[in-house]
Design a protein around this motif. Sequence first.
Motif, PDB file in Angstrom:
ATOM      1  N   GLU A  65       2.740  68.150   8.695  1.00 40.17           N
ATOM      2  CA  GLU A  65       3.890  67.690   9.042  1.00 40.17           C
ATOM      3  C   GLU A  65       4.713  68.195  10.435  1.00 40.17           C
ATOM      4  O   GLU A  65       5.080  67.317  11.036  1.00 40.17           O
ATOM      5  N   VAL A  66       4.161  69.489  10.426  1.00 40.34           N
ATOM      6  CA  VAL A  66       4.705  69.811  11.764  1.00 40.34           C
ATOM      7  C   VAL A  66       4.008  69.395  12.796  1.00 40.34           C
ATOM      8  O   VAL A  66       4.601  69.001  14.142  1.00 40.34           O
ATOM      9  N   ALA A  67       2.822  69.262  13.053  1.00 42.05           N
ATOM     10  CA  ALA A  67       1.840  68.469  13.762  1.00 42.05           C
ATOM     11  C   ALA A  67       2.274  67.134  14.004  1.00 42.05           C
ATOM     12  O   ALA A  67       2.518  66.706  15.345  1.00 42.05           O
ATOM     13  N   GLU A  68       2.838  66.319  13.169  1.00 38.69           N
ATOM     14  CA  GLU A  68       3.233  64.911  13.283  1.00 38.69           C
ATOM     15  C   GLU A  68       4.469  65.193  14.005  1.00 38.69           C
ATOM     16  O   GLU A  68       5.036  64.285  14.974  1.00 38.69           O
ATOM     17  N   LEU A  69       5.437  66.064  13.666  1.00 37.67           N
ATOM     18  CA  LEU A  69       6.687  66.062  14.253  1.00 37.67           C
ATOM     19  C   LEU A  69       6.730  66.329  15.795  1.00 37.67           C
ATOM     20  O   LEU A  69       7.231  66.034  16.673  1.00 37.67           O
ATOM     21  N   LYS A  70       5.668  67.450  15.937  1.00 35.16           N
ATOM     22  CA  LYS A  70       5.540  67.806  17.242  1.00 35.16           C
ATOM     23  C   LYS A  70       4.921  66.467  18.285  1.00 35.16           C
ATOM     24  O   LYS A  70       5.336  66.193  19.286  1.00 35.16           O
ATOM     25  N   ALA A  71       4.169  65.711  17.774  1.00 29.66           N
ATOM     26  CA  ALA A  71       3.324  64.522  18.000  1.00 29.66           C
ATOM     27  C   ALA A  71       4.869  63.489  18.520  1.00 29.66           C
ATOM     28  O   ALA A  71       4.827  62.777  19.445  1.00 29.66           O
ATOM     29  N   GLU A  72       5.469  63.400  17.544  1.00 33.56           N
ATOM     30  CA  GLU A  72       6.915  62.230  17.673  1.00 33.56           C
ATOM     31  C   GLU A  72       7.695  62.930  18.640  1.00 33.56           C
ATOM     32  O   GLU A  72       8.327  61.812  19.594  1.00 33.56           O
ATOM     33  N   ILE A  73       8.054  64.098  18.852  1.00 42.75           N
ATOM     34  CA  ILE A  73       8.745  64.864  19.991  1.00 42.75           C
ATOM     35  C   ILE A  73       8.266  64.618  21.258  1.00 42.75           C
ATOM     36  O   ILE A  73       8.859  64.127  22.287  1.00 42.75           O
ATOM     37  N   THR A  74       6.980  64.701  21.512  1.00 39.94           N
ATOM     38  CA  THR A  74       6.151  64.654  22.599  1.00 39.94           C
ATOM     39  C   THR A  74       6.139  63.003  23.170  1.00 39.94           C
ATOM     40  O   THR A  74       6.401  62.942  24.438  1.00 39.94           O
ATOM     41  N   GLU A  75       6.271  62.207  21.878  1.00 37.58           N
ATOM     42  CA  GLU A  75       6.210  61.010  22.423  1.00 37.58           C
ATOM     43  C   GLU A  75       7.575  60.307  22.796  1.00 37.58           C
ATOM     44  O   GLU A  75       7.869  58.983  23.358  1.00 37.58           O
ATOM     45  N   LEU A  76       8.580  61.014  22.540  1.00 34.62           N
ATOM     46  CA  LEU A  76       9.846  60.674  22.632  1.00 34.62           C
ATOM     47  C   LEU A  76      10.117  60.478  24.464  1.00 34.62           C
ATOM     48  O   LEU A  76       9.570  61.138  25.162  1.00 34.62           O
ATOM     49  N   ASP A  77      10.885  59.400  24.820  1.00 32.09           N
ATOM     50  CA  ASP A  77      11.389  59.198  26.008  1.00 32.09           C
ATOM     51  C   ASP A  77      12.453  59.769  26.473  1.00 32.09           C
ATOM     52  O   ASP A  77      13.613  59.537  25.961  1.00 32.09           O
ATOM     53  N   VAL A  78      12.304  60.980  27.334  1.00 32.74           N
ATOM     54  CA  VAL A  78      13.613  61.693  27.612  1.00 32.74           C
ATOM     55  C   VAL A  78      14.867  61.109  28.197  1.00 32.74           C
ATOM     56  O   VAL A  78      15.895  61.271  28.189  1.00 32.74           O
ATOM     57  N   THR A  79      14.386  59.620  28.887  1.00 31.75           N
ATOM     58  CA  THR A  79      15.290  58.944  29.767  1.00 31.75           C
ATOM     59  C   THR A  79      16.103  57.975  28.758  1.00 31.75           C
ATOM     60  O   THR A  79      17.073  57.190  29.291  1.00 31.75           O
ATOM     61  N   ALA A  80      15.701  57.790  27.378  1.00 32.03           N
ATOM     62  CA  ALA A  80      16.112  56.804  26.675  1.00 32.03           C
ATOM     63  C   ALA A  80      17.551  57.281  26.357  1.00 32.03           C
ATOM     64  O   ALA A  80      17.861  58.548  26.129  1.00 32.03           O
ATOM     65  N   SER A  81      18.415  56.302  26.048  1.00 33.08           N
ATOM     66  CA  SER A  81      19.657  56.429  25.804  1.00 33.08           C
ATOM     67  C   SER A  81      19.877  57.010  24.241  1.00 33.08           C
ATOM     68  O   SER A  81      20.613  57.860  24.160  1.00 33.08           O
ATOM     69  N   ASP A  82      18.923  56.891  23.472  1.00 25.82           N
ATOM     70  CA  ASP A  82      19.173  57.372  22.219  1.00 25.82           C
ATOM     71  C   ASP A  82      18.101  58.626  22.014  1.00 25.82           C
ATOM     72  O   ASP A  82      17.978  58.931  20.824  1.00 25.82           O
ATOM     73  N   PHE A  83      17.810  59.284  23.213  1.00 25.77           N
ATOM     74  CA  PHE A  83      16.872  60.350  23.021  1.00 25.77           C
ATOM     75  C   PHE A  83      17.427  61.607  22.154  1.00 25.77           C
ATOM     76  O   PHE A  83      16.684  62.297  21.205  1.00 25.77           O
ATOM     77  N   VAL A  84      18.823  61.789  22.108  1.00 26.49           N
ATOM     78  CA  VAL A  84      19.415  63.108  21.548  1.00 26.49           C
ATOM     79  C   VAL A  84      19.511  62.625  20.138  1.00 26.49           C
ATOM     80  O   VAL A  84      19.239  63.483  19.204  1.00 26.49           O
ATOM     81  N   THR A  85      19.985  61.302  19.822  1.00 27.05           N
ATOM     82  CA  THR A  85      19.877  60.843  18.605  1.00 27.05           C
ATOM     83  C   THR A  85      18.613  61.090  17.689  1.00 27.05           C
ATOM     84  O   THR A  85      18.462  61.599  16.556  1.00 27.05           O
ATOM     85  N   ARG A  86      17.562  60.469  18.209  1.00 26.49           N
ATOM     86  CA  ARG A  86      16.223  60.509  17.791  1.00 26.49           C
ATOM     87  C   ARG A  86      15.689  62.012  17.676  1.00 26.49           C
ATOM     88  O   ARG A  86      15.042  62.197  16.678  1.00 26.49           O
ATOM     89  N   MET A  87      16.040  62.788  18.458  1.00 30.62           N
ATOM     90  CA  MET A  87      15.562  64.432  18.451  1.00 30.62           C
ATOM     91  C   MET A  87      16.304  65.053  17.259  1.00 30.62           C
ATOM     92  O   MET A  87      15.799  65.593  16.595  1.00 30.62           O
ATOM     93  N   MET A  88      17.622  64.483  17.244  1.00 31.09           N
ATOM     94  CA  MET A  88      18.291  65.201  15.975  1.00 31.09           C
ATOM     95  C   MET A  88      17.627  64.679  14.715  1.00 31.09           C
ATOM     96  O   MET A  88      17.558  65.336  13.668  1.00 31.09           O
ATOM     97  N   ASP A  89      17.225  63.425  14.687  1.00 34.02           N
ATOM     98  CA  ASP A  89      16.525  62.800  13.395  1.00 34.02           C
ATOM     99  C   ASP A  89      15.424  63.671  13.051  1.00 34.02           C
ATOM    100  O   ASP A  89      14.957  63.850  12.075  1.00 34.02           O
ATOM    101  N   ILE A  90      14.654  63.711  14.335  1.00 30.52           N
ATOM    102  CA  ILE A  90      13.116  64.600  13.864  1.00 30.52           C
ATOM    103  C   ILE A  90      13.652  65.945  13.368  1.00 30.52           C
ATOM    104  O   ILE A  90      12.935  66.378  12.700  1.00 30.52           O
ATOM    105  N   ASN A  91      14.629  66.584  13.941  1.00 30.29           N
ATOM    106  CA  ASN A  91      14.922  68.082  13.620  1.00 30.29           C
ATOM    107  C   ASN A  91      15.395  67.790  12.127  1.00 30.29           C
ATOM    108  O   ASN A  91      15.069  68.706  11.388  1.00 30.29           O
TER     109      ASN A  91
END
Length: 91
Positions: A65-91
């Motif tokens: 699960e941790v490896a999967e979450l790390k992969a999801e975080i790595t794939e996030l686009d830091v320039t996207a407008s919903d970056f913070v929301t998606r990061m919060m969801d992952i956490n």
Amino acid sequence: MNKMNKTKINFLSGLAMLELEAKAQEGIVKDLRGQLTKLDTAQDAINKLEDTVETHKQKQMIEAEVAELKAEITELDVTASDFVTRMMDIN
């Protein structure tokens, strides 16, 4: 031999046989208790092994699960407008 001596010999022989029987029973009881102790020890070892296997399975699941979450975080686009929301969801 007179009757008293025969009776005494029979009595002493009977006592000797009873003593041997008692010793044999003591030996058997001691052996069985030793086997029961070994059985208890073996059961304890099996229980510990089963607990260890379960803990290992849980650890592997968490690591996956941790490896999967790390992969999801790595794939996030830091320039996207919903970056913070998606990061919060992952956490």
